[in-house]
Design a protein around this motif. Structure first.
Motif, PDB file in Angstrom:
ATOM      1  N   LEU A  97     -60.098  36.636 -46.472  1.00  0.00           N
ATOM      2  CA  LEU A  97     -59.449  35.498 -47.249  1.00  0.00           C
ATOM      3  C   LEU A  97     -58.529  36.165 -48.310  1.00  0.00           C
ATOM      4  CD1 LEU A  97     -62.320  33.006 -47.859  1.00  0.00           C
ATOM      5  CD2 LEU A  97     -60.797  33.139 -45.929  1.00  0.00           C
ATOM      6  N   SER A  98     -57.291  35.412 -48.477  1.00  0.00           N
ATOM      7  CA  SER A  98     -56.699  35.763 -49.798  1.00  0.00           C
ATOM      8  C   SER A  98     -56.517  34.744 -50.945  1.00  0.00           C
ATOM      9  CB  SER A  98     -55.239  36.173 -49.576  1.00  0.00           C
ATOM     10  OG  SER A  98     -54.518  34.759 -49.102  1.00  0.00           O
ATOM     11  N   PRO A  99     -57.688  35.342 -51.931  1.00  0.00           N
ATOM     12  CA  PRO A  99     -57.820  34.013 -53.111  1.00  0.00           C
ATOM     13  C   PRO A  99     -56.691  33.715 -53.612  1.00  0.00           C
ATOM     14  CG  PRO A  99     -58.870  36.425 -53.279  1.00  0.00           C
ATOM     15  CD  PRO A  99     -58.280  36.270 -51.869  1.00  0.00           C
ATOM     16  N   SER A 100     -55.664  34.344 -53.814  1.00  0.00           N
ATOM     17  CA  SER A 100     -54.529  34.068 -54.750  1.00  0.00           C
ATOM     18  C   SER A 100     -53.450  33.130 -53.859  1.00  0.00           C
ATOM     19  CB  SER A 100     -53.810  35.207 -55.421  1.00  0.00           C
ATOM     20  OG  SER A 100     -53.276  36.057 -54.126  1.00  0.00           O
ATOM     21  N   SER A 101     -54.024  32.899 -52.833  1.00  0.00           N
ATOM     22  CA  SER A 101     -53.012  32.127 -51.992  1.00  0.00           C
ATOM     23  C   SER A 101     -53.243  30.530 -52.381  1.00  0.00           C
ATOM     24  CB  SER A 101     -53.019  32.302 -50.543  1.00  0.00           C
ATOM     25  OG  SER A 101     -54.413  31.980 -49.916  1.00  0.00           O
ATOM     26  N   HIS A 102     -54.536  30.207 -52.674  1.00  0.00           N
ATOM     27  CA  HIS A 102     -54.900  28.771 -52.679  1.00  0.00           C
ATOM     28  C   HIS A 102     -56.150  28.601 -53.238  1.00  0.00           C
ATOM     29  CE1 HIS A 102     -56.052  24.814 -51.442  1.00  0.00           C
ATOM     30  NE2 HIS A 102     -55.062  24.550 -51.267  1.00  0.00           N
ATOM     31  N   VAL A 103     -56.568  27.419 -53.933  1.00  0.00           N
ATOM     32  CA  VAL A 103     -57.818  27.505 -54.689  1.00  0.00           C
ATOM     33  C   VAL A 103     -59.195  27.423 -53.602  1.00  0.00           C
ATOM     34  CG1 VAL A 103     -58.096  25.101 -54.585  1.00  0.00           C
ATOM     35  CG2 VAL A 103     -58.954  26.429 -56.583  1.00  0.00           C
ATOM     36  N   TYR A 104     -59.068  27.134 -52.339  1.00  0.00           N
ATOM     37  CA  TYR A 104     -60.086  27.244 -51.499  1.00  0.00           C
ATOM     38  C   TYR A 104     -60.642  28.394 -51.193  1.00  0.00           C
ATOM     39  CZ  TYR A 104     -63.026  26.615 -47.408  1.00  0.00           C
ATOM     40  OH  TYR A 104     -63.874  26.631 -46.446  1.00  0.00           O
ATOM     41  N   PRO A 105     -59.965  29.529 -50.814  1.00  0.00           N
ATOM     42  CA  PRO A 105     -60.455  30.787 -50.612  1.00  0.00           C
ATOM     43  C   PRO A 105     -60.925  31.415 -52.106  1.00  0.00           C
ATOM     44  CG  PRO A 105     -57.864  30.774 -50.167  1.00  0.00           C
ATOM     45  CD  PRO A 105     -58.505  29.570 -50.236  1.00  0.00           C
ATOM     46  N   ALA A 106     -60.240  31.050 -53.162  1.00  0.00           N
ATOM     47  CA  ALA A 106     -60.395  31.607 -54.478  1.00  0.00           C
ATOM     48  C   ALA A 106     -61.889  31.182 -54.954  1.00  0.00           C
ATOM     49  CB  ALA A 106     -59.382  30.921 -55.589  1.00  0.00           C
ATOM     50  N   ILE A 107     -62.101  29.568 -54.843  1.00  0.00           N
ATOM     51  CA  ILE A 107     -63.277  29.322 -55.149  1.00  0.00           C
ATOM     52  C   ILE A 107     -64.481  29.814 -54.519  1.00  0.00           C
ATOM     53  CG2 ILE A 107     -63.553  27.243 -53.851  1.00  0.00           C
ATOM     54  CD1 ILE A 107     -64.623  27.082 -57.469  1.00  0.00           C
ATOM     55  N   LEU A 108     -64.203  30.301 -53.081  1.00  0.00           N
ATOM     56  CA  LEU A 108     -65.298  30.896 -52.398  1.00  0.00           C
ATOM     57  C   LEU A 108     -65.629  32.317 -52.675  1.00  0.00           C
ATOM     58  CD1 LEU A 108     -64.161  30.152 -48.513  1.00  0.00           C
ATOM     59  CD2 LEU A 108     -66.079  28.776 -49.975  1.00  0.00           C
ATOM     60  N   CYS A 109     -64.603  32.870 -52.936  1.00  0.00           N
ATOM     61  CA  CYS A 109     -64.664  34.339 -53.608  1.00  0.00           C
ATOM     62  C   CYS A 109     -65.387  34.251 -54.993  1.00  0.00           C
ATOM     63  CB  CYS A 109     -63.422  34.970 -53.729  1.00  0.00           C
ATOM     64  SG  CYS A 109     -62.465  35.181 -52.204  1.00  0.00           S
ATOM     65  N   ALA A 110     -65.133  33.338 -55.867  1.00  0.00           N
ATOM     66  CA  ALA A 110     -65.909  33.021 -57.092  1.00  0.00           C
ATOM     67  C   ALA A 110     -67.320  33.064 -56.884  1.00  0.00           C
ATOM     68  CB  ALA A 110     -65.129  32.076 -57.909  1.00  0.00           C
ATOM     69  N   VAL A 111     -67.767  32.262 -55.910  1.00  0.00           N
ATOM     70  CA  VAL A 111     -69.135  32.017 -55.591  1.00  0.00           C
ATOM     71  C   VAL A 111     -69.803  33.277 -55.135  1.00  0.00           C
ATOM     72  CG1 VAL A 111     -70.944  31.026 -54.307  1.00  0.00           C
ATOM     73  CG2 VAL A 111     -68.939  29.605 -55.241  1.00  0.00           C
ATOM     74  N   VAL A 112     -68.929  34.159 -54.450  1.00  0.00           N
ATOM     75  CA  VAL A 112     -69.480  35.494 -53.799  1.00  0.00           C
ATOM     76  C   VAL A 112     -69.782  36.438 -55.081  1.00  0.00           C
ATOM     77  CG1 VAL A 112     -68.777  37.592 -52.413  1.00  0.00           C
ATOM     78  CG2 VAL A 112     -68.608  35.107 -51.721  1.00  0.00           C
ATOM     79  N   ILE A 113     -68.605  36.471 -56.057  1.00  0.00           N
ATOM     80  CA  ILE A 113     -68.926  37.275 -57.131  1.00  0.00           C
ATOM     81  C   ILE A 113     -70.180  36.891 -58.205  1.00  0.00           C
ATOM     82  CG2 ILE A 113     -67.790  38.168 -59.358  1.00  0.00           C
ATOM     83  CD1 ILE A 113     -64.960  37.653 -57.938  1.00  0.00           C
ATOM     84  N   TRP A 114     -70.077  35.749 -58.340  1.00  0.00           N
ATOM     85  CA  TRP A 114     -71.230  35.252 -59.006  1.00  0.00           C
ATOM     86  C   TRP A 114     -72.710  35.584 -58.459  1.00  0.00           C
ATOM     87  CZ3 TRP A 114     -71.023  32.316 -63.545  1.00  0.00           C
ATOM     88  CH2 TRP A 114     -72.261  31.819 -64.055  1.00  0.00           C
ATOM     89  N   VAL A 115     -72.758  35.278 -57.056  1.00  0.00           N
ATOM     90  CA  VAL A 115     -74.076  35.488 -56.353  1.00  0.00           C
ATOM     91  C   VAL A 115     -74.246  37.190 -56.419  1.00  0.00           C
ATOM     92  CG1 VAL A 115     -75.273  35.446 -54.463  1.00  0.00           C
ATOM     93  CG2 VAL A 115     -74.100  33.532 -55.124  1.00  0.00           C
ATOM     94  N   GLY A 116     -73.149  37.844 -55.962  1.00  0.00           N
ATOM     95  CA  GLY A 116     -73.178  39.155 -56.016  1.00  0.00           C
ATOM     96  C   GLY A 116     -73.687  40.188 -57.396  1.00  0.00           C
ATOM     97  N   ALA A 117     -73.078  39.609 -58.259  1.00  0.00           N
ATOM     98  CA  ALA A 117     -73.407  40.143 -59.603  1.00  0.00           C
ATOM     99  C   ALA A 117     -74.820  39.835 -59.922  1.00  0.00           C
ATOM    100  CB  ALA A 117     -72.446  39.622 -60.659  1.00  0.00           C
ATOM    101  N   HIS A 118     -75.355  38.668 -59.764  1.00  0.00           N
ATOM    102  CA  HIS A 118     -76.778  38.403 -59.816  1.00  0.00           C
ATOM    103  C   HIS A 118     -77.653  39.271 -59.124  1.00  0.00           C
ATOM    104  CE1 HIS A 118     -75.295  35.069 -62.467  1.00  0.00           C
ATOM    105  NE2 HIS A 118     -76.382  34.824 -62.771  1.00  0.00           N
ATOM    106  N   THR A 119     -77.192  39.353 -57.744  1.00  0.00           N
ATOM    107  CA  THR A 119     -77.859  40.405 -56.699  1.00  0.00           C
ATOM    108  C   THR A 119     -77.887  41.751 -57.493  1.00  0.00           C
ATOM    109  OG1 THR A 119     -76.928  38.901 -55.058  1.00  0.00           O
ATOM    110  CG2 THR A 119     -78.337  41.149 -54.613  1.00  0.00           C
ATOM    111  N   GLY A 120     -76.979  42.328 -57.888  1.00  0.00           N
ATOM    112  CA  GLY A 120     -77.038  43.568 -58.780  1.00  0.00           C
ATOM    113  C   GLY A 120     -78.003  43.474 -59.537  1.00  0.00           C
ATOM    114  N   VAL A 121     -78.108  42.357 -60.599  1.00  0.00           N
ATOM    115  CA  VAL A 121     -79.215  42.564 -61.706  1.00  0.00           C
ATOM    116  C   VAL A 121     -80.365  42.649 -60.867  1.00  0.00           C
ATOM    117  CG1 VAL A 121     -80.068  41.009 -63.546  1.00  0.00           C
ATOM    118  CG2 VAL A 121     -77.432  41.142 -63.216  1.00  0.00           C
ATOM    119  N   GLY A 122     -80.703  41.643 -60.141  1.00  0.00           N
ATOM    120  CA  GLY A 122     -82.000  41.605 -59.518  1.00  0.00           C
ATOM    121  C   GLY A 122     -82.312  42.868 -58.761  1.00  0.00           C
ATOM    122  N   VAL A 123     -81.550  43.705 -58.214  1.00  0.00           N
ATOM    123  CA  VAL A 123     -81.626  44.792 -57.627  1.00  0.00           C
ATOM    124  C   VAL A 123     -82.238  45.905 -58.787  1.00  0.00           C
ATOM    125  CG1 VAL A 123     -80.674  47.055 -56.856  1.00  0.00           C
ATOM    126  CG2 VAL A 123     -80.307  44.688 -55.507  1.00  0.00           C
TER     127      VAL A 123
END
Ligand code: HEM
Ligand SMILES: [Cu+2]
Lengths: 143, 861
Positions: B780-806
């Motif tokens: 996806l290209s998040p800077s093209s539209h808010v839809y891919p952008a919010i998906l990527c934001a969710v991924v960043i959020w969950v990913g960062a928390h996974t890092g903490v969990g690890v």
């Protein structure tokens, strides 16, 4: 959460893990219980706001249905709060004790105090729900 | 259950008599023993000397630094207000440029709200709460110190930007598109600097909540704890639910500014209204977060002044809890003019009116107490009364504004500025100063001057009304807020001049107050121990000062122990009560149960250390460097911060104790270790995760907000996240969670090898899961539209928390290998499992939204 399982009266200590769990369950429940009525208010509020947004902004649900449904939800929320309030009132037990302040540090006063606080919170939550419900009665259009 | 593969179950029950009987309490403590105990306590709790002073973590030191720093920021913001007033004193003034002026009012507002009002509550609470509860210290002293240093670094950074002409300039609520498009680092400074401080605020809130739940003295059941503690819990809870939406908003906002993801850009499907929602979901409760602590201070002063117990204790508790809830139903009243549906506005108008009820109840309870008591007006009471008068006036104009049609009239005029300051001064500044006068003898063991205090009061009170009363009129005459100059002859000139004069009278009052605070008081004779005659536990303090907090922790059975139990003070002093000694030379405090405050555990608390300062410095760098687009060193600093925190936790927390139980006095023997719900750490984790989950919910709210408000969400023919990868991510993350839970069970039953294997595999699965999640949005290209952008934001959020969990899983593995984590000492593993419960839940929600929602949302509308 009753006065019986209070250890004040020198009961023998139960096995450690059990006591811990029992206490936690007891405590979590009773502090949380005073928030049930406000939580009902919060859920009702979010439901109203969300549904009206879907109806008015997204145009998903026709407004008359929305209003009817939400008014029913308001009735339901009020009934639930009434139930919570009644149980808290019984726990407060003011008609028997005549005690409005419960200022002493023993289990019975604590028990009644939480009932009192829960009862008052039920009243304020009911007022909150009624206020939230009013626009549903008064306003018939989105704009 | 006695045999768990060779690990005996340790008995951690309370042993010995409780509650203590009168005979036990009446038994004297031998003089030599008292002295020996005092010597040991004094040594253990000694404040470090010389430059090591700054390593102190005790609440009495950290609390003082914290309050003084917040107060200094307040004075700076006040100076900015004076410059604003000078600029506006006469029409067409050109003292400062338009841009400078924008920076000034933005910074004035932001500093007052974020660097003064909220931190001040936490600072005062850190300073006073242990005293109210007769606790030796807060449960996590190093966390308070860490929070303080973060606050100092972040605050200096944010407020310092004004000297470099680089301050944010879009108003304290930073509306996009103005703020998203603003040139220069101003907006980034606001977003990152204040997020950093908010994180510290949340940390302090967690500590304060745990403190009032678990560190009360034995016998202090919930129905007799000081009202202040109730307020701490309510306000702490509000911070927990109000700040995360703002942090989530900051997160999206900063993604837009640095990566051009269009969350608030309507051209590409974004919507500035989302920021307004997130900001005000925070912003309105913020008003009450500021206001309730002042009520809390008043609730400590009023009974003393009236010399009788507070009237309507339950009613006040009700009001506090009720306000805490209702204030979250108000946010949209700041958005009346934004074209939302009528009915929605109706909900908020109504809720705004209903919050008046609990506020009124509190004030009436105070008035009732004063009326039935034998009032002896003192200086603190004067400040409370002044504040009450001003606040009530502000409340009345507030009710006016809450009526939607009136708001359309005065929206964004000086009427709002006047209302705002009436509530903030009356509801916050005056009561806080009252608190300073009242508690100063407790804090510094000297008194402030009665005469100077009266001068300060009348100057500030009169100046305030001269400054802000005319502003109502200025506003009704149409003067908009936030303008840097205005033409002559609109009838605004003389009103503005009066306001400016008033502002300087306020400043004079503050000068008197500051002088009174800072002037040398060494020559003062020793003050009486309980100068106002209060009935609560803080007045058992030692004069001259001792660092141990309280000589021994009393058993209490009423709301005003000093009034009701005439022997209490003497017994506290003699060390007759609990924990009168520290034989092993460790800092300790007593942990009690949540509802009934029965003694449960002796908790070792951490002592002085540089580590909290280093951790704060690196965390600060990690937030601050990105404002200048320096990313790699920022990441390095982040890693160092994590390393510092791990080091500090590893060395000093949840270690198996040398002895499993201790005598705490009065024949009582308590365990020294606890894990799971019995431990303070577990409560802190649970409360933190509640806040964290709120942040995540706010991001998810964003997703559904766009779907509701935007016809092009998702846009036609948009690419979606890869369903297969999402399914894989869900399965992997859930397996990691299951293994963590399994590890805890295995470890507890003594199967250590199995636990270690589970803890070794779990992080691998978690990392694979995060990778799969990332892979699902890679195309996806998040800077093209808010839809891919919010998906990527969710991924960043969950990913960062996974890092903490690890990191947490590996920490437990290392703990198990090093003998820090054993079947009988598994607090860390309990807490990590708790984290993973939340993590698993948010992973599930994220995967469901990303994977399933597109199918549903795309259904023909
Ligand atoms: C010395 C006393 C103070 C004076 C003279 C003062 C003056 C002002 C003025 C004139 C404005 C309007 C600026 C404009 O719209 O152009 C303003 C805005 C504001 N003030 Fe104050 N103020 C004082 C204290 C405080 C305090 C104690 C607080 C909060 C605790 C506070 C919070 C705010 C906020 C939030 C704004 C809005 C900023 C914005 O528009 O972005 N002020 N103040
Ligand atoms: Cu508001």
């Amino acid at each position: 959460m009753t006065a019986e399982n209070d250890t004040e009266h020198g009961q023998p200590a139960e096995p450690e893990k059990d006591r811990e769990l029992a206490e936690f369950a007891e405590e979590r429940e009773s502090l949380l219980r005073i928030t049930f009525a406000p939580l009902t208010w919060a859920l009702h509020f979010v439901l109203c706001y969300g549904t009206v947004s879907l109806a008015c902004i997204k145009g998903l649900i026709p407004l008359p249905y929305t209003r009817a449904g939400l008014i029913a939800a308001t009735g339901l929320a009020l009934a639930l709060i009434a139930l919570i309030g009644w149980r808290a009132f019984v726990q407060w037990d003011v008609r028997r004790t005549g005690d409005f302040t419960n200022p002493e540090g023993h289990a019975e006063h604590r028990h009644q105090f939480l009932g009192h606080a829960g009862f008052l919170l039920a009243i304020i939550s009911a007022i909150g729900v009624i206020y939230t419900g009013l626009p549903l009665f008064i306003l018939a259009s989105c704009k | 259950m006695s045999d768990r593969n060779g690990y005996p179950v340790i008995d951690r029950s309370r042993r010995g008599p409780y509650p203590p009987t009168e005979e036990m309490l009446a038994e004297p403590v031998p003089q030599e023993e008292q002295e020996a105990q005092q010597r040991r306590l004094r040594e253990v709790w000694a404040t470090p000397k010389g430059f090591r002073y700054w390593t102190a973590v005790n609440n009495t030191e950290v609390g003082v630094w914290y309050t003084m720093t917040a107060f200094a920021f307040m004075l700076m913001a006040g100076v900015m207000a004076l410059i604003i007033r000078v600029q506006l004193a006469v029409p067409e003034n050109d003292l400062v440029s338009a841009d400078r002026f924008n920076q000034l009012f933005t910074m004035h507002g932001s500093a007052m709200m974020f660097l003064f009002a909220v931190p001040m509550f936490e600072a005062i609470s850190i300073l006073l709460l242990p005293g109210f509860l007769s606790a030796r210290d807060m449960p996590f002293p190093r966390l308070s110190a860490f929070g303080y240093w973060c606050f100092l670094i972040g605050g200096v950074f944010v407020i310092g930007s004004i000297f470099f002409d680089a301050a944010p300039n879009s108003g304290w609520f930073m509306y996009p598109p103005l703020a998203t498009q603003a040139e220069g680092p101003g907006s980034d400074i606001w977003l990152l600097g204040l997020s950093f401080i908010e994180v510290a605020s949340i940390a302090a809130a967690v500590e304060l909540i745990v403190g009032s739940l678990k560190c009360r003295p034995p016998g202090m059941r919930v129905n007799i704890m000081p009202l202040y503690a109730w307020y701490v819990m309510v306000v702490g809870g509000m911070i927990l639910f109000a700040f995360p939406p703002l942090i989530a908003g900051d997160f999206l906002f900063e993604l837009e500014r640095s990566l051009d993801w269009p969350f608030f850009d309507p051209e590409r499907g974004g919507d500035p209204m989302l920021w307004q929602h997130l900001f005000w979901i925070f912003g309105h409760p913020e008003v009450y977060i500021i206001f309730l602590p002042s009520i809390a201070i008043a609730s400590m002063i009023v009974p003393t002044v009236a010399r009788r117990p507070i009237v309507g204790y339950s009613w006040i508790v009700l009001s506090a809890v009720g306000t805490g809830f209702l204030s979250f139903g108000l946010w949209v009243h700041h958005m009346f003019t934004t074209g939302l549906p009528n009915i929605s506005l109706g909900f908020f108008s109504a809720a705004s009116e209903s919050v008046v009820i609990p506020t009124g109840i509190q004030i009436f309870a105070f008035l009732a107490t004063l009326m039935v008591g034998r009032v002896k007006v003192n200086l603190p009471m004067l400040w409370i009364a002044g504040g009450l008068a001003i606040f009530t006036a502000g409340g009345l104009t507030g009710v006016m504004i809450a009526v939607a049609p009136f708001d359309f009239q005065v929206h964004d005029t000086y009427f709002i500025v006047a209302h705002l300051h009436y509530t903030l001064f009356g509801g916050m500044v005056f009561p806080v100063i009252a608190g300073v006068y009242y508690f100063f003898p407790f804090i510094r063991k000297v008194q402030l001057s009665e005469r100077l205090g009266r001068w300060a009061f009348w100057l500030i009170f009169a100046g305030f009304n001269i400054c802000f009363l005319p502003m109502h009129l200025t506003g009704l005459k149409g003067m908009p807020r936030r303008i840097y100059a205005y033409p002559e002859g609109l009838g605004w000139d003389w009103l503005n001049m009066i306001s400016t004069v008033g502002a300087f009278i306020i400043a004079a009052g503050f000068a008197v107050f500051v002088w009174d605070l800072l002037r040398p008081k060494g020559h003062q004779p020793q003050i009486p121990r309980n100068p106002w005659g209060g009935g609560t536990l803080e007045w058992t303090h030692d004069v001259p000062a001792e660092n141990w907090g309280v000589r021994s922790i009393p058993h209490v059975h009423s709301r005003y122990p000093l009034w009701d139990d005439p022997k209490l003070l003497e017994r506290v002093d003699a060390g007759r009560y609990y924990l009168p000694d520290s034989k092993q030379g460790q800092r300790e405090t007593l942990i009690t149960s949540v509802i009934d405050a029965e003694p449960m555990q002796v908790q070792k608390v951490t002592g002085p250390s540089w580590i909290s300062i280093w951790a704060a410095i690196f965390t600060g760098a990690c937030f601050i460097l990105p404002t200048f687009h320096i990313y790699w060193p920022a990441a390095g600093a982040g890693a160092l911060a994590v390393a510092c925190i791990i080091w500090w936790l590893w060395r000093d927390t949840a270690r198996p104790p040398e002895v499993e139980r201790k005598d705490v006095g009065l024949g009582l023997s308590l365990p020294t270790y606890a894990s799971g719900p019995a431990s303070v750490g577990w409560w802190a984790m649970w409360i933190t995760m509640l806040g964290d989950a709120t942040g995540f919910a706010s991001v998810i709210f964003g997703f559904f907000f766009y779907w509701t408000a935007r016809p092009d969400f998702p846009p036609e023919g948009a690419a979606h996240a890869d369903g297969l990868m999402i399914a894989a991510a869900a399965i992997l993350l859930l397996s990691s969670w299951a293994l963590t839970l399994g590890a805890r069970r295995l470890n507890w039953s003594g199967r250590i090898a199995g636990a270690r294997i589970a803890l070794g595999v779990a992080p691998v699965l978690a990392l694979l899961g995060a990778a799969a999640l990332a892979a699902s949005v890679l195309h996806l290209s998040p800077s093209s539209h808010v839809y891919p952008a919010i998906l990527c934001a969710v991924v960043i959020w969950v990913g960062a928390h996974t890092g903490v969990g690890v990191v947490m899983q590996l920490y437990c593995l290392a703990g198990s290998l090093a003998g820090k984590l054993t079947p009988n000492h598994d607090a860390d593993l309990h807490n990590v499992t708790l984290f993973w419960h939340f993590q698993a839940l948010s992973a599930l929600v994220a995967c469901a939204v990303m994977g399933l929602a597109p199918l549903l949302l795309e259904a023909p509308a």
